[in-house]
Design an enzyme around this catalytic site. Structure first.
Site, short mmCIF file in Angstrom:
data_model
loop_
_atom_site.label_atom_id
_atom_site.label_comp_id
_atom_site.label_asym_id
_atom_site.label_seq_id
_atom_site.Cartn_x
_atom_site.Cartn_y
_atom_site.Cartn_z
N PHE A 290 0.83 -1.22 0.00
CA PHE A 290 0.00 0.00 0.00
C PHE A 290 0.86 1.27 0.00
CE2 PHE A 290 -2.53 -3.04 2.60
CZ PHE A 290 -3.75 -2.99 1.95
N SER B 213 -4.62 1.90 -9.16
CA SER B 213 -5.68 2.91 -9.15
C SER B 213 -6.38 2.96 -10.49
CB SER B 213 -5.03 4.26 -8.85
OG SER B 213 -5.92 5.31 -9.11
N TYR C 142 1.44 11.31 -10.22
CA TYR C 142 1.00 10.26 -9.29
C TYR C 142 0.41 9.09 -10.07
CZ TYR C 142 -2.20 7.51 -6.57
OH TYR C 142 -2.88 6.43 -6.05
N LYS D 167 1.63 4.84 -10.73
CA LYS D 167 0.85 3.59 -10.62
C LYS D 167 0.97 2.79 -11.93
CE LYS D 167 -0.59 4.09 -6.48
NZ LYS D 167 -0.04 3.25 -5.44
P1 NAD Z 1 -2.52 6.60 2.93
O1 NAD Z 1 -1.69 7.79 2.67
O2 NAD Z 1 -3.49 6.65 4.04
O3 NAD Z 1 -1.60 5.31 3.15
C1 NAD Z 1 -0.36 5.15 2.52
C2 NAD Z 1 0.67 4.93 3.62
O4 NAD Z 1 1.95 4.77 3.01
C3 NAD Z 1 0.77 6.09 4.58
O5 NAD Z 1 0.52 5.63 5.90
C4 NAD Z 1 2.19 6.61 4.41
O6 NAD Z 1 2.74 7.07 5.62
C5 NAD Z 1 2.90 5.38 3.87
N1 NAD Z 1 4.10 5.66 3.07
C6 NAD Z 1 4.23 6.54 2.04
N2 NAD Z 1 5.49 6.51 1.58
C7 NAD Z 1 6.16 5.57 2.32
C8 NAD Z 1 7.49 5.11 2.33
N3 NAD Z 1 8.41 5.60 1.50
N4 NAD Z 1 7.83 4.15 3.22
C9 NAD Z 1 6.92 3.66 4.09
N5 NAD Z 1 5.66 4.09 4.15
C10 NAD Z 1 5.27 5.04 3.27
O7 NAD Z 1 -3.24 6.23 1.56
P2 NAD Z 1 -4.35 5.15 1.24
O8 NAD Z 1 -5.54 5.88 0.78
O9 NAD Z 1 -4.46 4.18 2.36
O10 NAD Z 1 -3.69 4.47 -0.04
C11 NAD Z 1 -3.00 3.24 0.02
C12 NAD Z 1 -2.52 2.92 -1.36
O11 NAD Z 1 -3.63 2.84 -2.24
C13 NAD Z 1 -1.59 3.97 -1.97
O12 NAD Z 1 -0.59 3.31 -2.71
C14 NAD Z 1 -2.49 4.76 -2.87
O13 NAD Z 1 -1.79 5.35 -3.93
C15 NAD Z 1 -3.44 3.68 -3.35
N6 NAD Z 1 -4.73 4.19 -3.81
C16 NAD Z 1 -5.45 5.01 -2.99
C17 NAD Z 1 -6.66 5.53 -3.43
C18 NAD Z 1 -7.44 6.49 -2.57
O14 NAD Z 1 -8.22 7.26 -3.13
N7 NAD Z 1 -7.31 6.47 -1.25
C19 NAD Z 1 -7.14 5.18 -4.70
C20 NAD Z 1 -6.38 4.33 -5.50
C21 NAD Z 1 -5.17 3.84 -5.03
C1 WQD Z 2 -13.90 13.07 -6.69
C2 WQD Z 2 -14.91 13.98 -7.36
C3 WQD Z 2 -14.00 16.02 -8.22
C4 WQD Z 2 -12.87 17.71 -4.37
C5 WQD Z 2 -8.42 10.86 -7.24
C6 WQD Z 2 -7.21 10.36 -7.95
C7 WQD Z 2 -7.35 8.89 -8.21
C8 WQD Z 2 -7.69 8.13 -6.93
C9 WQD Z 2 -8.83 8.73 -6.21
C10 WQD Z 2 -5.66 7.42 -5.93
C11 WQD Z 2 -14.38 14.61 -8.64
C12 WQD Z 2 -14.97 16.28 -7.11
C13 WQD Z 2 -13.37 16.87 -5.35
C14 WQD Z 2 -13.52 18.96 -4.16
C15 WQD Z 2 -15.09 18.40 -5.88
N1 WQD Z 2 -6.63 8.18 -5.96
N2 WQD Z 2 -14.45 17.21 -6.08
N3 WQD Z 2 -14.61 19.24 -4.92
O1 WQD Z 2 -10.30 12.93 -8.75
O2 WQD Z 2 -11.85 10.91 -8.80
O3 WQD Z 2 -9.55 10.63 -8.08
O4 WQD Z 2 -8.59 10.13 -6.03
O5 WQD Z 2 -5.30 6.63 -6.74
O6 WQD Z 2 -6.14 8.49 -8.73
O7 WQD Z 2 -7.07 11.05 -9.18
O8 WQD Z 2 -11.10 11.83 -6.60
O9 WQD Z 2 -11.89 12.63 -4.43
O10 WQD Z 2 -10.34 14.11 -5.78
O11 WQD Z 2 -12.67 13.76 -6.55
O12 WQD Z 2 -16.08 18.74 -6.54
O13 WQD Z 2 -13.11 19.77 -3.33
O14 WQD Z 2 -15.19 15.06 -6.47
O15 WQD Z 2 -14.13 16.94 -9.25
O16 WQD Z 2 -15.46 14.65 -9.52
P1 WQD Z 2 -10.74 11.65 -8.19
P2 WQD Z 2 -11.44 13.11 -5.76
#
Ligand code: NAD
Ligand code: WQD
Length: 334
Positions: A81, A125, A151, A155
């Site tokens: 993660f 993602s 970002y 991925k």
């Molecule tokens: P998060 O930031 O809560 O968790 C990620 C964790 O990774 C954090 O606790 C951070 O401290 C740790 N971290 C970052 N860099 C590190 C490093 N170099 N060494 C050790 N730890 C490190 O985010 P999340 O929402 O739980 O996301 C988890 C994973 O899922 C991430 O890879 C994120 O890109 C991916 N992801 C998240 C979303 C989302 O919207 N939340 C969507 C798609 C993918």
């Molecule tokens: C959701 C919707 C905005 C904030 C991002 C990353 C994606 C994934 C999830 C990690 C959109 C709208 C948002 C605000 C708004 N992360 N919005 N006002 O953009 O779908 O995806 O997070 O992998 O890679 O790109 O998520 O939560 O930023 O936005 O109107 O202040 O909410 O336009 O339609 P997004 P988000």
């Protein structure tokens, strides 16, 4: 039973997944540098499950530290993660994102190789799909085209690195999970999304508005070609997402397997606001502003493959996510 290391394990998705793994009898250890999470999450995991997972405060960029952890751990599987995830920040600091996410993953995989760890689940993602002709994403679609930010490209590149690695070792088992938009919190209210610093994503911003920390939500555009004009996303309850990881581990197989984890149903920004208001009983102040650069009008998952092959599909709704988010906010207040 498999022994699992979760990098980024104290983060939002990692902590919820740790709970589901423990509930399913797995031994799970967590590694995190605490850049975007708090060590107190361990207390909450213990309260919820009765088990306090072993925790390593370590950085995936520190290969020597990883080496020591793996020498002690004898893991069967790594769920990876750890990563930086703030889209706007990645545009400002691309090298930092490439270094942390990509170099970190390569380090991790090298150490896994050295210690003979052959199973990996990677947090990818929906962003890897970039711009497509249709908003419903299927795993067989091309990826890497027109991704709007570094970002997202980390991925995509990591997915390619994993695919290349598997060619060199066909007995390696890699599952790439493409998350759509995770929201919500654990039903206990003890853990949820609690990012350090200024949030970027919709739900953490809605939470800050509800707490009075941000005066109003800016809705990014109401002139999209959708029913109410606001953009639509596939919001998935984090506990459903966490369960998806358990299913992925149970079904992991040789080679690379890729699954979308989403509900298959999109919701608009205005629908999210309405759902939050319904759950909280209070108005959420917002104003419509211009579109955010790089935003897609709509995107959602075709999650049939995960259902077919992993036996997993979502069970919780947006309303459940809003209820659990508000419950979490009430706990944070106490
Ligand atoms: P998060 O930031 O809560 O968790 C990620 C964790 O990774 C954090 O606790 C951070 O401290 C740790 N971290 C970052 N860099 C590190 C490093 N170099 N060494 C050790 N730890 C490190 O985010 P999340 O929402 O739980 O996301 C988890 C994973 O899922 C991430 O890879 C994120 O890109 C991916 N992801 C998240 C979303 C989302 O919207 N939340 C969507 C798609 C993918
Ligand atoms: C959701 C919707 C905005 C904030 C991002 C990353 C994606 C994934 C999830 C990690 C959109 C709208 C948002 C605000 C708004 N992360 N919005 N006002 O953009 O779908 O995806 O997070 O992998 O890679 O790109 O998520 O939560 O930023 O936005 O109107 O202040 O909410 O336009 O339609 P997004 P988000």
């Amino acid at each position: 039973m498999k022994k699992i290391l979760a990098t980024g394990g104290t983060g939002y998705i990692g902590s919820h997944t740790a709970i589901e793994l423990i509930k399913n009898g797995y031994e799970v250890e967590l590694l995190d540098n605490l850049f975007n999470s708090k060590v107190t999450v361990l207390d909450q995991i213990e309260k919820i499950t009765g088990v306090r997972p072993k925790f390593y405060e370590a950085d995936i960029l520190d290969k020597d530290a990883l080496d020591k952890i793996f020498a002690e751990g004898h893991y069967d599987t790594v769920i990876h993660f750890a990563g930086l995830k703030a889209v706007a920040e990645s545009v400002e600091k691309p090298l930092w994102y490439y270094y942390n996410n990509i170099t970190g993953t390569v380090n991790l995989m090298e150490v896994m190789k050295k210690h003979g760890v052959k199973e990996m689940v990677f947090s990818s993602s929906a962003t890897v799909y970039g711009i497509q002709d249709t908003p419903e994403c299927i795993e067989t679609m091309s990826t890497g085209g027109q991704i709007s930010n570094p970002y997202g490209r980390t991925k995509f590149f990591i997915e390619e690195i994993i695919k290349d690695y598997v060619v060199s070792d066909p007995s390696f088992k890699a599952t790439i999970l493409r998350y759509f938009n995770p929201i919500g919190a654990h039903e206990s209210g003890l853990i949820g999304e609690d990012p350090n610093g200024i949030p970027n994503n919709l739900m953490p911003i809605i939470m800050r508005v509800a707490q009075g920390k941000i005066p109003e939500l800016s809705v990014y555009g109401d002139d999209y070609d959708t029913e109410d004009g606001t953009a639509r996303r596939d919001y998935i309850h984090v506990v459903d997402l966490a369960k998806g990881h358990v299913a992925a581990i149970e079904h992991i197989k040789d080679g690379v397997s890729i699954y979308n984890l989403g509900t298959g149903k999109p919701s608009s920004v205005l629908e999210m606001i309405a759902a939050f208001e319904k759950a909280s009983g209070e108005k959420l102040p917002y104003k419509v502003v211009g579109r955010r650069a790089g935003d897609l009008p709509e995107i959602w998952a075709n999650a049939d493959k995960a259902k077919r092959e992993l036996g997993w599909s979502t069970e919780l709704t947006i309303d459940d996510a809003m209820r659990d988010t508000i419950n979490y906010l009430n706990h944070v207040k106490e």
